[in-house]
Design a protein around this motif. Structure first.
Motif, PDB file in Angstrom:
ATOM      1  N   ALA A 299      13.675 -28.843  11.733  1.00  0.00           N
ATOM      2  CA  ALA A 299      12.012 -28.060  11.606  1.00  0.00           C
ATOM      3  C   ALA A 299      11.742 -27.677  13.105  1.00  0.00           C
ATOM      4  CB  ALA A 299      10.370 -28.766  11.570  1.00  0.00           C
ATOM      5  N   LYS A 300      10.962 -26.536  13.660  1.00  0.00           N
ATOM      6  CA  LYS A 300      10.210 -26.295  15.064  1.00  0.00           C
ATOM      7  C   LYS A 300       9.231 -26.759  15.041  1.00  0.00           C
ATOM      8  CE  LYS A 300      10.098 -22.711  18.221  1.00  0.00           C
ATOM      9  NZ  LYS A 300      10.440 -20.693  17.952  1.00  0.00           N
ATOM     10  N   VAL A 301       8.875 -27.022  16.176  1.00  0.00           N
ATOM     11  CA  VAL A 301       7.399 -27.808  16.754  1.00  0.00           C
ATOM     12  C   VAL A 301       6.338 -26.581  17.118  1.00  0.00           C
ATOM     13  CG1 VAL A 301       6.072 -29.158  18.181  1.00  0.00           C
ATOM     14  CG2 VAL A 301       7.975 -30.647  16.890  1.00  0.00           C
ATOM     15  N   ILE A 302       5.592 -26.189  16.184  1.00  0.00           N
ATOM     16  CA  ILE A 302       4.853 -25.150  16.469  1.00  0.00           C
ATOM     17  C   ILE A 302       3.737 -24.968  17.863  1.00  0.00           C
ATOM     18  CG2 ILE A 302       6.283 -23.744  15.478  1.00  0.00           C
ATOM     19  CD1 ILE A 302       3.334 -24.028  13.356  1.00  0.00           C
ATOM     20  N   GLY A 303       2.732 -27.056  17.684  1.00  0.00           N
ATOM     21  CA  GLY A 303       1.633 -27.212  18.059  1.00  0.00           C
ATOM     22  C   GLY A 303       1.309 -28.463  18.163  1.00  0.00           C
ATOM     23  N   PHE A 304       0.458 -29.072  18.875  1.00  0.00           N
ATOM     24  CA  PHE A 304       0.052 -30.526  18.157  1.00  0.00           C
ATOM     25  C   PHE A 304      -1.205 -30.647  18.680  1.00  0.00           C
ATOM     26  CE2 PHE A 304       0.833 -30.118  23.062  1.00  0.00           C
ATOM     27  CZ  PHE A 304      -0.071 -31.494  23.111  1.00  0.00           C
ATOM     28  N   ASP A 305      -2.137 -31.404  17.514  1.00  0.00           N
ATOM     29  CA  ASP A 305      -3.350 -31.140  17.665  1.00  0.00           C
ATOM     30  C   ASP A 305      -4.078 -29.478  17.636  1.00  0.00           C
ATOM     31  OD1 ASP A 305      -3.099 -34.383  18.035  1.00  0.00           O
ATOM     32  OD2 ASP A 305      -3.671 -34.277  20.008  1.00  0.00           O
ATOM     33  N   GLU A 306      -4.957 -29.391  18.767  1.00  0.00           N
ATOM     34  CA  GLU A 306      -5.418 -28.190  18.774  1.00  0.00           C
ATOM     35  C   GLU A 306      -4.716 -27.443  19.928  1.00  0.00           C
ATOM     36  OE1 GLU A 306      -8.152 -27.780  16.984  1.00  0.00           O
ATOM     37  OE2 GLU A 306      -8.350 -29.901  16.054  1.00  0.00           O
ATOM     38  N   THR A 308      -1.377 -24.770  20.454  1.00  0.00           N
ATOM     39  CA  THR A 308      -0.352 -24.214  20.091  1.00  0.00           C
ATOM     40  C   THR A 308       0.981 -24.209  21.325  1.00  0.00           C
ATOM     41  OG1 THR A 308      -2.048 -23.154  18.377  1.00  0.00           O
ATOM     42  CG2 THR A 308       0.759 -21.855  19.245  1.00  0.00           C
ATOM     43  N   LEU A 309       2.106 -23.981  20.663  1.00  0.00           N
ATOM     44  CA  LEU A 309       3.251 -23.776  22.065  1.00  0.00           C
ATOM     45  C   LEU A 309       3.389 -22.578  22.099  1.00  0.00           C
ATOM     46  CD1 LEU A 309       5.638 -26.940  20.678  1.00  0.00           C
ATOM     47  CD2 LEU A 309       4.105 -26.897  22.025  1.00  0.00           C
ATOM     48  N   ASP A 310       3.325 -22.419  23.495  1.00  0.00           N
ATOM     49  CA  ASP A 310       4.423 -20.824  24.145  1.00  0.00           C
ATOM     50  C   ASP A 310       5.783 -21.217  23.728  1.00  0.00           C
ATOM     51  OD1 ASP A 310       4.273 -18.428  25.098  1.00  0.00           O
ATOM     52  OD2 ASP A 310       3.863 -19.824  27.221  1.00  0.00           O
ATOM     53  N   MET A 315      10.850 -24.211  28.408  1.00  0.00           N
ATOM     54  CA  MET A 315      10.617 -24.881  27.475  1.00  0.00           C
ATOM     55  C   MET A 315       9.378 -25.258  26.557  1.00  0.00           C
ATOM     56  SD  MET A 315      12.392 -29.017  29.223  1.00  0.00           S
ATOM     57  CE  MET A 315      11.266 -29.894  28.861  1.00  0.00           C
ATOM     58  N   PRO A 316       9.576 -24.429  25.760  1.00  0.00           N
ATOM     59  CA  PRO A 316       7.701 -24.765  25.212  1.00  0.00           C
ATOM     60  C   PRO A 316       7.588 -26.054  24.801  1.00  0.00           C
ATOM     61  CG  PRO A 316       9.244 -23.315  24.288  1.00  0.00           C
ATOM     62  CD  PRO A 316      10.186 -23.921  24.864  1.00  0.00           C
ATOM     63  N   ILE A 317       8.507 -27.229  24.875  1.00  0.00           N
ATOM     64  CA  ILE A 317       7.818 -28.860  24.394  1.00  0.00           C
ATOM     65  C   ILE A 317       7.141 -29.314  25.359  1.00  0.00           C
ATOM     66  CG2 ILE A 317       9.886 -29.375  25.239  1.00  0.00           C
ATOM     67  CD1 ILE A 317       8.317 -29.173  21.344  1.00  0.00           C
ATOM     68  N   THR A 318       6.529 -28.357  26.262  1.00  0.00           N
ATOM     69  CA  THR A 318       6.711 -29.306  27.587  1.00  0.00           C
ATOM     70  C   THR A 318       5.698 -29.842  27.189  1.00  0.00           C
ATOM     71  OG1 THR A 318       7.546 -28.047  29.669  1.00  0.00           O
ATOM     72  CG2 THR A 318       5.889 -29.160  29.981  1.00  0.00           C
ATOM     73  N   PRO A 319       3.977 -29.332  26.955  1.00  0.00           N
ATOM     74  CA  PRO A 319       2.807 -30.008  26.936  1.00  0.00           C
ATOM     75  C   PRO A 319       2.715 -31.524  25.906  1.00  0.00           C
ATOM     76  CG  PRO A 319       2.411 -27.449  26.352  1.00  0.00           C
ATOM     77  CD  PRO A 319       3.751 -27.700  26.823  1.00  0.00           C
ATOM     78  N   LEU A 320       3.974 -31.235  24.643  1.00  0.00           N
ATOM     79  CA  LEU A 320       3.463 -32.655  23.751  1.00  0.00           C
ATOM     80  C   LEU A 320       4.626 -34.167  24.392  1.00  0.00           C
ATOM     81  CD1 LEU A 320       3.350 -34.089  21.190  1.00  0.00           C
ATOM     82  CD2 LEU A 320       5.685 -32.448  21.058  1.00  0.00           C
ATOM     83  N   LEU A 321       5.587 -33.781  25.274  1.00  0.00           N
ATOM     84  CA  LEU A 321       6.450 -34.195  26.193  1.00  0.00           C
ATOM     85  C   LEU A 321       4.960 -35.234  26.578  1.00  0.00           C
ATOM     86  CD1 LEU A 321       9.989 -33.261  26.677  1.00  0.00           C
ATOM     87  CD2 LEU A 321       9.300 -34.853  24.194  1.00  0.00           C
ATOM     88  N   THR A 322       4.906 -34.641  27.767  1.00  0.00           N
ATOM     89  CA  THR A 322       3.575 -35.161  28.686  1.00  0.00           C
ATOM     90  C   THR A 322       2.450 -35.646  28.187  1.00  0.00           C
ATOM     91  OG1 THR A 322       4.199 -33.066  30.327  1.00  0.00           O
ATOM     92  CG2 THR A 322       2.552 -34.373  30.422  1.00  0.00           C
ATOM     93  N   ARG A 323       2.200 -35.007  26.686  1.00  0.00           N
ATOM     94  CA  ARG A 323       1.479 -36.305  25.859  1.00  0.00           C
ATOM     95  C   ARG A 323       1.882 -37.640  25.103  1.00  0.00           C
ATOM     96  NH1 ARG A 323      -3.098 -34.840  22.498  1.00  0.00           N
ATOM     97  NH2 ARG A 323      -3.966 -37.554  21.657  1.00  0.00           N
ATOM     98  N   PRO A 331      -3.260 -41.365  19.204  1.00  0.00           N
ATOM     99  CA  PRO A 331      -2.683 -40.673  17.014  1.00  0.00           C
ATOM    100  C   PRO A 331      -1.485 -38.620  17.460  1.00  0.00           C
ATOM    101  CG  PRO A 331      -4.311 -40.818  17.284  1.00  0.00           C
ATOM    102  CD  PRO A 331      -4.309 -41.541  18.309  1.00  0.00           C
ATOM    103  N   ILE A 332      -0.944 -38.465  17.372  1.00  0.00           N
ATOM    104  CA  ILE A 332      -1.148 -37.038  16.910  1.00  0.00           C
ATOM    105  C   ILE A 332      -0.548 -36.199  16.260  1.00  0.00           C
ATOM    106  CG2 ILE A 332       0.752 -34.487  18.706  1.00  0.00           C
ATOM    107  CD1 ILE A 332       1.759 -37.172  21.029  1.00  0.00           C
ATOM    108  N   GLU A 333      -1.160 -35.282  15.921  1.00  0.00           N
ATOM    109  CA  GLU A 333      -1.320 -34.439  14.915  1.00  0.00           C
ATOM    110  C   GLU A 333      -0.407 -33.251  15.253  1.00  0.00           C
ATOM    111  OE1 GLU A 333      -2.832 -34.625  11.444  1.00  0.00           O
ATOM    112  OE2 GLU A 333      -2.975 -36.155  12.336  1.00  0.00           O
ATOM    113  N   LEU A 334       0.881 -33.357  14.738  1.00  0.00           N
ATOM    114  CA  LEU A 334       2.131 -32.589  14.826  1.00  0.00           C
ATOM    115  C   LEU A 334       1.993 -31.347  13.811  1.00  0.00           C
ATOM    116  CD1 LEU A 334       4.820 -34.387  15.804  1.00  0.00           C
ATOM    117  CD2 LEU A 334       3.530 -32.832  16.993  1.00  0.00           C
ATOM    118  N   ARG A 335       2.570 -30.371  14.190  1.00  0.00           N
ATOM    119  CA  ARG A 335       2.671 -29.430  12.957  1.00  0.00           C
ATOM    120  C   ARG A 335       3.820 -28.941  12.914  1.00  0.00           C
ATOM    121  NH1 ARG A 335      -2.468 -27.190  15.756  1.00  0.00           N
ATOM    122  NH2 ARG A 335      -1.310 -25.460  17.019  1.00  0.00           N
TER     123      ARG A 335
END
Length: 720
Positions: A299-306, A308-310, A315-323, A331-335
């Protein structure tokens, strides 16, 4: 004659079982090594084909055309056949020799074996009168041809390797070459890039003398950095990065790898993708493994919490990795966008850290980020942190296992200097917002960093605190004492005792054989197995796993051994077990002309690499252990063949250019040696003395044999 290349040293294939999976694995392994043999054999074949076609063009009789050498081999009473197959067509015998160390074309009047040189010379002399100044030779023999024709014949093998090497690369680019781009996925804590303040998301376009290339592969960047470090460990390496329209230039002094001091690096890590692995989307015994299902694999991560990944980001995953790395307690809500094109949301809880009841002292400051909060506040390399705010019980993991994206200034007390000259200093650090895409512990486990505060330090193996005894076993033994491990003791070794085979198998596939052996037979904490890596590995172990810990107590060196238990601590770990694929790009030519241009560029680059390597080798800049032989060639070839046709073709390009240059070195018995003799003949107007040529050729053959023994032995030692 081509430079000896061994492609026969293939690993023994496992016997097929009644299980279909076992048969399939055997067939896949067999086909892989068939590809390796065909690929390397093709490089040798085209080299010899060059000699053969040129010789035929000038009317030279070719008696044999062989890939491999048809030499007699026997072990005691057992005699092996000289060939794996042969046939005769016209006046030439074609075959595959039993000894796959290269290949040769046997021309009338020419033999690289010095012992047969005189016999071969006699065979082509024709009967009849001949003047002293001119000897009558068989007109179809190699020596009877003019010098310029013999030069073409000798150089044709190298020319063919260069041409086919370019064509291999061109075909690969036309088909599409997959590669990991030289994008800054993150930086190693405390490394040169970290100290320079390099941020994730930058694209490396130039390293050293490389021309700007917006599609530079990460492996190429690593190679250039390693070469520059070998050339001079103190000279800064120019690195140019692009962040959108912004170009930034750095001068970075390479750093020795903690586990391999002769390898140099600058601490730039490869980029992380936004897609979960299909085979292993979550690490075993992690919190992610409890919430990620088989349906989420790939699966591809398209967003987390509020947020949306760019998707257009490098490297779109940057904000999630930082979090994940800076707020481990949240806790993190993954989409997710699943492989079946449905969207799914899951909650990724915090990951409880695991330990075995010991906390460790924080080491001295080892590196500071340029213009970072710590440097601005006056912190110095060598300072020892003794308090953070009002907390004087500081251990190595304290600041890494809290929410470290500080918003308010932090007061840190440090001790500077030694003995009576030491002083305690209060520093106020104003944190900076950072993107922390990598874990705060380096991949080698020897350095830890708090990026938002801009300092890095080493963990120590000295116990700072022993946690409540209810979480540890009461079993203990000691050489000179019956006491258990105490604060101040230095941990030297641990051994894991798995409760059952299931617990062992749950992590066996995720660790190297060396790591599993260290865990079960003795993980000796040191440069090659640092504490940081040990604690990372502990996170994979099931809770309740027994650990036999051995420590040394100062000042007398009393050895204390105690059985401890892996437990969940009150802290949260900075990883949660999600397993992301690396970023991959495809470089594909949109026309035959572009493919040929890229092929030529790749060929020139590989030839330049060989030239630089040989130059550094002659000047003693390259250690002997970096010189590979037949086994390493086979290993590299199999690794590339696993990646697909394009990757294998790119490897064959590299091998072709290596073969071309090495064969043209001025060593008697190689093409380059023959060219030296022919050049001398062209200048002098007469042939080089046959006796001298024979002696020099004999020396060249001995040198090649010695080199083959050396590289083969080197390969075997590197396997151990």
């Amino acid at each position: 004659m081509s430079l000896p290349v061994d492609w026969s040293l293939l690993p023994s294939l496992l016997a097929a079982t009644e299980d279909t999976g076992g048969v399939l694995a055997w067939l896949q392994s067999t086909w892989l090594w068939v590809q390796v043999a065909l690929g390397i054999g093709l490089v040798i074949f085209v080299h010899e084909l060059g000699h053969f076609l040129a010789a035929k063009t000038f009317g030279v009789k070719c008696e044999k055309f062989y890939v491999g050498f048809d030499v007699p081999i026997s072990i005691g009473p057992i005699k092996f056949p000289r060939t794996l197959g042969k046939f005769t067509y016209g006046e030439t015998e074609y075959g595959i020799g039993i000894l796959p160390l290269g290949g040769y074309v046997k021309m009338l009047g020419q033999d690289d074996d010095p012992r047969k040189a005189e016999e071969e010379a006699q065979r082509i002399r024709q009967s009849g009168e001949a003047s002293d100044s001119e000897e009558k030779l068989d007109p179809r023999s190699y020596p009877a041809k003019p010098v310029w024709q013999r030069m073409i014949i000798i150089s044709a093998g190298v020319v063919m390797n260069v041409i086919t090497g370019v064509l291999f690369a061109a075909f690969a680019f036309f088909n599409g070459v997959g590669y990991t781009p030289a994008v800054v996925g993150g930086v190693t804590p405390g490394g040169p890039a970290w100290q320079a303040g390099i941020q994730s998301g930058g694209r490396v376009v130039s390293v050293g003398s490389l021309e700007d290339d917006s599609q530079l592969p990460f492996s190429e960047m690593q190679l250039k950095i390693m070469e520059a470090g070998m050339e001079s460990s103190e000279t800064p390496v120019p690195v140019r990065l692009q962040y959108g329209d912004d170009t930034r230039e750095y001068q970075l002094v390479t750093q020795a790898s903690p586990i391999e001091p002769d390898r140099r690096m600058i601490g730039i890590q490869s980029p992380t993708g936004d897609t979960l692995f299909k085979d292993l989307p979550a690490m075993p015994n992690s919190i992610a493994a409890e919430v990620v299902t088989d349906a989420d694999a790939g699966a591809k991560v398209i967003g987390f919490d509020e947020q949306t990944l760019d998707a257009s980001s490098i490297m779109p995953i940057t904000p999630l990795l930082t979090r994940i790395h800076t707020a481990p307690s949240q806790p993190i809500e993954l989409r997710l966008a699943r492989a079946d094109e449905t969207e799914h949301t899951l909650t990724l809880p915090p990951q409880k850290a695991k330990d075995f009841g010991i906390q460790f002292k924080i080491g001295p400051i080892k590196a500071l980020m340029q213009n970072g909060p710590a440097e601005k506040a006056g912190m110095k390399v060598g300072d020892q942190i003794i308090a953070v705010g009002d907390d004087t019980d500081v251990d190595a993991y304290q600041m890494l296992l809290t929410d470290v994206q500080y918003d308010e200034p932090v007061t840190i007390k440090v001790r500077r200097g030694e003995g009576d000259a030491s002083e305690e200093i209060d520093l106020t650090l104003t944190p900076q917002r950072v993107e922390q895409t990598m874990t705060p512990v380096s991949a080698f486990g020897e350095m830890m960093s708090v990026d938002s505060l801009g300092f890095a330090y080493e963990p120590t193996a000295v116990a700072s605190k022993i946690l409540e005894s209810k979480n540890t076993s009461a079993e203990s033994t000691a050489a000179d004492s019956t006491e258990t491990i105490q604060a101040g003791d230095e941990l030297r070794e641990i051994r894991v005792q798995f409760a059952n085979a299931t617990d062992r198998e749950s992590i066996e596939d995720e660790l190297t054989e060396m790591a599993m052996e260290a865990l079960t037979e003795g993980w000796e904490i040191g440069p090659t197995k640092p504490l940081g890596n040990l604690m990372e590995t502990i996170q994979l172990l099931p809770v309740g796993t027994k650990i036999i810990a051995t420590a040394v107590r100062p000042p007398n060196g009393t050895v204390v051994q105690q059985t401890l238990t892996v437990r969940q601590s009150d802290r949260f770990w900075y990883e949660r077990g999600l397993n992301f694929t690396p970023v991959e790009s495809i470089r594909q030519a949109d026309s035959i002309g572009m493919a040929l241009a890229l092929g030529v560029s790749e060929g020139k680059r590989r030839m330049a690499d060989v030239g630089r390597f040989l130059g550094m080798l002659v000047r003693g800049k390259v250690k002997a252990k970096f010189v590979g032989g037949p086994i390493r060639i086979a290993q590299m070839a199999s690794h590339q063949a696993e990646k697909g046709l394009s990757a294998q073709l790119m490897f064959l390009t590299m091998l072709s250019m290596n073969l071309a240059i090495l064969n043209f070195l001025p060593i008697p018995a190689l093409d380059g040696g023959h060219m030296v003799f022919l050049t001398a003949e062209l200048i002098r107007g007469k042939k080089v003395d046959e006796a001298m040529e024979m002696r020099l050729t004999f020396v060249g053959v001995l040198a090649l044999l010695a080199l083959m023994i050396f590289v083969f032995t080197n390969d075997l030692l590197n396997l151990l």
